[in-house]
Design a protein around this motif. Structure first.
Motif, PDB file in Angstrom:
ATOM      1  N   MET A   1       0.837  -1.184   0.000  1.00  0.00           N
ATOM      2  CA  MET A   1       0.000   0.000   0.000  1.00  0.00           C
ATOM      3  C   MET A   1       0.878   1.242   0.000  1.00  0.00           C
ATOM      4  SD  MET A   1      -3.396   0.994   2.143  1.00  0.00           S
ATOM      5  CE  MET A   1      -4.374   0.119   0.955  1.00  0.00           C
ATOM      6  N   LYS A  25     -10.312   3.150   3.764  1.00  0.00           N
ATOM      7  CA  LYS A  25      -9.579   2.486   2.685  1.00  0.00           C
ATOM      8  C   LYS A  25      -8.474   1.576   3.229  1.00  0.00           C
ATOM      9  CE  LYS A  25     -11.704   4.130  -0.840  1.00  0.00           C
ATOM     10  NZ  LYS A  25     -12.335   3.241  -1.813  1.00  0.00           N
ATOM     11  N   GLU A  75     -11.974   9.603  -5.232  1.00  0.00           N
ATOM     12  CA  GLU A  75     -12.765   8.437  -4.805  1.00  0.00           C
ATOM     13  C   GLU A  75     -13.985   8.262  -5.706  1.00  0.00           C
ATOM     14  OE1 GLU A  75     -14.457   5.278  -2.447  1.00  0.00           O
ATOM     15  OE2 GLU A  75     -12.482   5.880  -3.094  1.00  0.00           O
ATOM     16  N   ASP A  81      -8.397   4.231  -5.274  1.00  0.00           N
ATOM     17  CA  ASP A  81      -7.905   2.888  -4.966  1.00  0.00           C
ATOM     18  C   ASP A  81      -6.630   2.529  -5.726  1.00  0.00           C
ATOM     19  OD1 ASP A  81      -9.841   2.397  -3.033  1.00  0.00           O
ATOM     20  OD2 ASP A  81     -11.210   1.427  -4.440  1.00  0.00           O
ATOM     21  N   LEU A  84      -3.704   4.296  -4.082  1.00  0.00           N
ATOM     22  CA  LEU A  84      -3.358   3.722  -2.777  1.00  0.00           C
ATOM     23  C   LEU A  84      -2.750   2.332  -2.900  1.00  0.00           C
ATOM     24  CD1 LEU A  84      -6.454   4.846  -0.691  1.00  0.00           C
ATOM     25  CD2 LEU A  84      -4.146   5.796  -0.626  1.00  0.00           C
ATOM     26  N   ALA A  85      -3.083   1.621  -3.949  1.00  0.00           N
ATOM     27  CA  ALA A  85      -2.574   0.261  -4.138  1.00  0.00           C
ATOM     28  C   ALA A  85      -1.153   0.220  -4.663  1.00  0.00           C
ATOM     29  CB  ALA A  85      -3.491  -0.500  -5.079  1.00  0.00           C
TER      30      ALA A  85
END
Length: 86
Positions: A1, A25, A75, A81, A84-85
């Motif tokens: 992350m 999240k 978002e 996502d 953040l990944a």
């Protein structure tokens, strides 16, 4: 992350909202810099954020994503996502 840095103030509702989304999240690597407790960090925030003076200012893996409204827009667009990944 991803690593997330957020400049914030303890009494800022937008900061609390952004933090709640990041917590939702599952962000584990959050560095929270409270500029009301450490005012010496405010000039650093302004410089890193390209002159923006409001809080929160949020950085994901060193990339400035903006404030709370910007984070919420990412978002809604389905772009948070993947950031953040990384």
């Amino acid at each position: 992350m991803a690593n997330v840095v957020m400049y914030a103030k303890t009494t800022c509702p937008y900061c609390h909202r952004a933090r709640a989304l990041l917590d939702e999240k599952g962000v584990q690597n959050l560095e929270l810099i409270l500029i009301d407790r450490d005012p010496s960090r405010r000039p650093e925030m302004i410089e890193r954020a390209g002159g923006r003076t409001t809080v929160p200012q949020i950085f994901i893996d060193g990339q400035h994503v903006g404030g709370c409204d910007d984070l919420m827009a990412l978002e809604r667009a389905g772009k948070l996502d993947p950031l953040l990944a990384a």
